[in-house]
Design an enzyme around this catalytic site. Structure first.
Site, PDB file in Angstrom:
ATOM      1  N   GLU A 446       0.816  -1.215   0.000  1.00 13.15           N
ATOM      2  CA  GLU A 446       0.000   0.000   0.000  1.00 13.15           C
ATOM      3  C   GLU A 446       0.853   1.270   0.000  1.00 13.15           C
ATOM      4  OE1 GLU A 446      -4.103  -1.562   2.038  1.00 13.15           O
ATOM      5  OE2 GLU A 446      -2.437  -1.139   3.390  1.00 13.15           O
ATOM      6  N   GLU A 522      -4.184 -10.423   0.110  1.00 13.45           N
ATOM      7  CA  GLU A 522      -5.026 -10.292   1.314  1.00 13.45           C
ATOM      8  C   GLU A 522      -6.452 -10.612   0.917  1.00 13.45           C
ATOM      9  OE1 GLU A 522      -4.725  -6.570   3.402  1.00 13.45           O
ATOM     10  OE2 GLU A 522      -2.542  -6.491   3.195  1.00 13.45           O
TER      11      GLU A 522
END
Length: 1012
Positions: A446, A522
């Site tokens: 991220e 994820e």
């Protein structure tokens, strides 16, 4: 004497020259007094070039232990001359190294500031690379004696395994250097500053630095020297850096070995009869390393000045034909994301804790770990090599805090940060390059997009072309080797698997991306009760070859162990330390609780991903065993069968199954003993369970550990004839209505007693204490909609209480203030004359009235009985909680548990503990007094609690829940699914509970024996 632990092993790709073990910047070119290094883009000065970690016979001095410590509130309150050898630190505190200073005395009153948790936002103003003046700084001092036998030749190297976030190092007053990159090792040349005898090491550690902008990794912000420190002797003509290339040629069955080192030397592998020179390549028959068969060979690298122990695993990783392959075979990742965490010591873990983590993972069929979002303690990778896990090793990089500002000033796209990005990547790769378990490098997490990420990937491809590179944050995937996503829902994942995902505006990009394997780095956010939908994801992974699995978020709840004023323990989360900016309990999203107790979610995941599938065909009297492993046969397993009637064992034995090859299936007939036992008359519902177990002790579990199981219904329970004629209600002297053994309030028609047992209810129930997944969601909180509809404050209006020949009928209207949407609930009570023990039958008819445009939390009944009834037995699904989309691990049997055992202690209290597919449940006390037995003609779900749903809803920690004098019993015809909406897809359509007509029948009794 060991330097530090290690391993080795890898690919057959050509090596780049080994790095020289020399300082990257001369130590006279920096000035610690200015503190400019704290806010510099420069990753550090005076450090040695990164290298592989190794186990050496060279001397080493462990510097862990109690250090003198002082915490300065800001740069303006630092101790002048703290680094001087003669500085008086006698009044300073002692602080353990390794540790994080915020966790000192954290259970009661933290001594040095407090932990703070944020997921995305930075806990300081965003002004890179500057940080606040209020920058707590830890000053450390450690006196040590240089051993008399310390060699005069060679060099002394100080190695820090992890320091958060920026630090400067002094030895005997001499500045050695400074560094950033909290979860990466840093080495300094201490040769010129070392003295015979007494030495004083001083380290200044800053909580915030420019590096903090690169370390926003959804976890507690903690500071200090949190990994080990050692002084290492580096001999002349020592090994320096070492790069082990150990590939595997599946076609020939040969390993291809070449070792590069910083000095001439020889490598011996006694087991293989190898003796070769540094740089020489040999081929030799070997057993390959895989996560299923973690075969390691002990080796030694000897130079003129040093001997280093290596553990070599032969394996080759590549993306070929659009698939991620190890040793030429596509692999399916059954993974978890793993932060390093301990509720008492934070990110400082012992080897025993690391081993325990891996053993738990292996016992729950997990085969892969993504080291979110930083390289772990290197000893963890040693254990992954030894015990067998696929590892995606992730760089210490996340800049998520720039996203709320539309990624303005994001370092990923700023050339001034490029050296820092490359520094972090190179330090990870160089340290971990010799681990066979590491099959992929990840650039970080991220961190948006930008050229610095591409530079990292390019450098990594050049340095280690034998491993693929991963990064999720840039969906263009132009510089990585896999297509990675987070939380793509089931529909999108299916489309990706089929190669029909939504096109972009760039056809060339689309074409390229479809050539890459897909991994959900994820998915299935394991926050609180859940995650739901795991089975449907796994079905897609196994259906489409391109989908090569994924990593559940995440392994452990990051709770901090604390105590209430009266000494009760609980686990704190964001906001519990008075943080102004925090993200609450979003840090509690793991498959194990902070003390590493498995949650029901982990049990569910184990069943969903079990690598062996057992299916029972009762009609053909056969058992099929499919091997879903990628490399190993089922030869390490034994198979056991168990025949049960109404959950009571009737017969059991062993099932002979031949070793099944990877991807293969064996079908075996029932053994004679099973056939004979199954032919005997069934005493009620009969089920057969076949269990696959370890045949012998493994390094991660003992013989007999269950790996997989299957269950099938052989005979249904005998049909129960319709109830006979019912008794007519009567009255008592107190004016209560009576029916069979039941007594009812004449005005409300509510059951108040059955036999000698006081009862409250039952009455219609539509509410549950919202789960984390109910409370959060990308499409909004369904719990907020439930509250807006008043489902948490329903009022029950009695319209009529009628008695007749067949019993008692109570008609009600159930609704909330402010709405005309209601439920018509009609309770039909009867006491059939032919029912043994005089029990009652309740048939509830529910009909929606008005407009119901949202799913319901639950539809069932709630009741209460005296709190002494704290022992619960049931026949049905268990032994763990289960909900409509979290029921794969449910097996039908007979179970008994205490009331406390039925509660799941989620860090944030919420709906929990429901047992599904129940045929009957009985509550008793420990004295043999009156109990309550509830069953039904159709399976139902129940939960029993020492508090109400409203009390559960109001609590913020389990210690807020106070056991009352009642047991609250919920009996459900249906519940809404769980989903993963706290960070992922919500409840799948098939598991949503919408209002509609329902008829729900239950039998109630206080007397009579437990069903046989």
């Amino acid at each position: 004497m060991e330097n530090v632990t290690c391993t080795a092993a890898l690919n057959g790709a050509p090596a780049t020259p080994a790095r020289r073990d020399t300082p990257s910047v001369p130590s006279d070119r920096f000035d610690h007094a200015s503190l400019d290094y704290v806010e510099s883009h420069d990753p550090g000065q005076g450090r040695l070039a990164p290298r592989a970690r190794s186990v050496s016979d060279a001397m080493a001095l462990d510097l862990d232990g109690d250090w003198r410590f002082r915490l300065a509130a800001s740069r303006h309150t630092l101790t002048p001359g703290f680094e001087a050898p003669d500085h008086d630190d006698a009044r300073w505190d002692l602080l353990a190294v390794p540790s994080s200073w915020q966790l000192r005395d954290v259970a009661d009153t933290p001594r040095y500031g407090s932990p703070a948790y944020t997921n995305v936002v930075f806990p300081f103003p965003v002004d890179p690379p500057r940080v606040p003046d209020a920058n707590p700084t830890g000053e450390y001092r450690r006196e040590f004696q240089l051993p008399a036998e310390w060699p005069e030749s060679g060099r002394g190297v100080l190695r820090f395994e992890g320091v958060d976030s920026a630090f400067a190092v002094f030895l005997n007053g001499v500045p050695l250097g400074n560094g950033k990159g909290s979860r990466l090792p840093t080495e300094f040349d201490a040769t010129d500053a070392l003295r015979p005898g007494r030495n004083v090491l001083a380290v200044r550690v800053h909580q915030w630095s420019a590096g903090s902008y690169l370390e926003d990794q959804d976890m507690w912000w903690l500071s200090g020297i949190f990994r080990s420190v050692a002084l290492l002797h580096r001999p002349l003509d020592g090994v320096g850096d070492v790069f082990v290339h150990a590939g595997y040629d599946r076609g020939s069955g040969e390993g291809v070995l070449r070792v590069e080192a910083g000095a001439p030397g020889r490598i011996t592998v006694a087991e293989l009869g190898l003796d070769l020179a540094v740089g020489e390549e040999v081929r030799v028959p070997v057993e390959p390393w895989t996560a299923e068969t973690p075969r390691l060979y002990d080796a030694e690298l000897a130079t003129a000045g040093e001997r280093v122990r290596l553990r070599i695993g032969f394996r080759t990783v590549a993306v070929e034909d659009g698939l991620l392959r190890v040793n030429g075979v596509p692999v399916l990742l059954r993974g978890v994301n793993r932060h390093e965490w301990d509720p008492d010591t934070g990110r400082t873990l012992t080897p025993e804790t690391m081993r325990h983590d891996i053993e738990l993972m292996k016992r729950h069929n997990i085969n892969a770990v993504r080291t979110s979002h930083y390289p772990p303690d290197a000893r963890f990778l040693d254990l992954c090599d030894e015990l067998g896990l696929w590892v995606v090793d992730e760089c210490d990089l996340e800049t998520h805090g720039f996203e709320p500002n539309n990624w303005r000033d994001n370092p990923s796209a700023d050339p001034r940060w490029r050296d820092a990005y490359l520094d972090r990547m190179s330090r990870m790769v160089e340290r971990d390059k010799n681990h066979p378990s590491v099959i992929m490098w990840s650039l970080g997490n991220e961190s948006g997009t930008g050229g610095n990420l591409r530079a990292m990937a390019d450098w990594t491809h050049e340095r280690d072309p034998g491993r693929p590179v991963h990064y999720e944050g840039d969906w263009d995937s132009g510089y990585v080797d896999v297509y990675s996503r987070m939380y793509a829902d089931h529909d999108e994942t299916d489309r990706i698997g089929r190669g029909t995902e939504e096109p972009t505006k760039d056809p060339a990009l689309d074409a390229h991306r479809r050539t890459l394997p897909f991994i959900l780095c994820e998915y299935a956010h394991a926050m609180g009760n859940g995650p739901g939908g795991l089975t449907e994801y796994q079905r897609l992974f196994e259906q489409h070859p391109r989908l090569q699995g994924g990593f559940v978020w995440e392994w452990i709840d990051h709770g901090v162990r604390r105590r209430t004023p009266d000494g009760r323990e609980f686990f704190a989360y964001g906001g519990d330390f008075g943080e102004v900016v925090h993200d609450g309990n979003f840090v509690a999203d793991g498959l194990v609780f902070p003390d590493r107790t498995p949650s029901p979610g982990l049990t569910e995941y184990k069943k969903v991903i079990e690598p062996v599938t057992v299916r029972i065909d009762p009609h053909a009297r056969r058992v099929s065993v499919r091997n879903g492993l990628d490399f190993a046969t089922t030869g390490h397993l034994s198979f056991h069968w168990l025949l049960e009637d109404e959950g009571v064992a009737r017969a059991e034995g062993e099932l002979t199954v031949p070793a099944v090859a990877p991807g293969g299936t064996a079908v075996v007939a029932w053994p004679g003993a099973l056939t004979e036992a199954a032919a005997a008359g069934a005493a009620g519902e009969r089920r057969l369970t076949v269990s696959a177990r370890l045949a012998k002790d493994e390094a991660w579990a003992p013989a007999g550990h269950e790996v997989a199981w299957g269950q099938a219904l052989l005979a249904a329970a005998p049909a129960v004839p319709p109830p006979g004629r019912g008794r007519r209600p009567g009255t008592t002297a107190e004016g209560l209505l009576t029916l069979g053994e039941g007594a009812f309030d004449p005005y409300t028609g509510t059951l108040v007693r059955i036999g000698a047992l006081a009862v409250e209810g039952p009455r219609l129930d539509l509410w549950r204490a919202p789960t984390d997944n109910d409370l959060r969601g990308w499409g909004g909180s369904v719990a907020e909609r439930w509250r807006a509809a008043g489902l948490d404050r329903l009022e029950h209006r009695v319209l009529s209480v009628d008695t007749g020949e067949e019993g008692l009928t109570v008609t009600t209207r159930v609704a909330a203030a402010g709405t005309d949407a209601a439920m018509s609930a009609v309770y039909h009570w009867s006491a059939p004359e032919d029912r043994p023990g005089g029990g009652l039958r309740l048939t509830l008819e529910v009909e929606p009235v008005g407009v119901w445009d949202l799913p319901l939390p639950r539809l069932g009944l709630r009741a209460a009985v005296p709190g002494a009834l704290d022992t619960v037995s049931w026949f049905g699904g268990g032994p763990y909680e289960a909900y409509p989309d979290t029921r794969s691990a449910l097996r039908i049997g007979r179970f008994t548990a205490g009331l406390d055992q039925l509660q799941t202690p989620y860090l944030f209290p919420q709906e929990n503990g429901s047992r599904a597919d129940v045929r009957w449940v009985r509550l008793t006390d420990r004295t043999g007094g009156p109990g309550l037995l509830v069953g039904g003609p159709a399976p139902f779900a129940f939960a029993a609690r020492p508090w109400s749903s409203e009390e559960l809803d109001a609590a913020r920690h389990p210690t807020d829940l106070v056991r009352g004098d009642l047991v609250r019993l919920t009996l459900d015809a249906a519940q809404q699914g769980i989903g993963s909406a706290s960070c992922g897809p919500g409840v799948l359509p098939e598991y949503r509970l919408f209002a509609g007509p329902v008829t729900f029948t239950l039998d109630w009794a206080s007397e009579g024996p437990l069903p046989a």
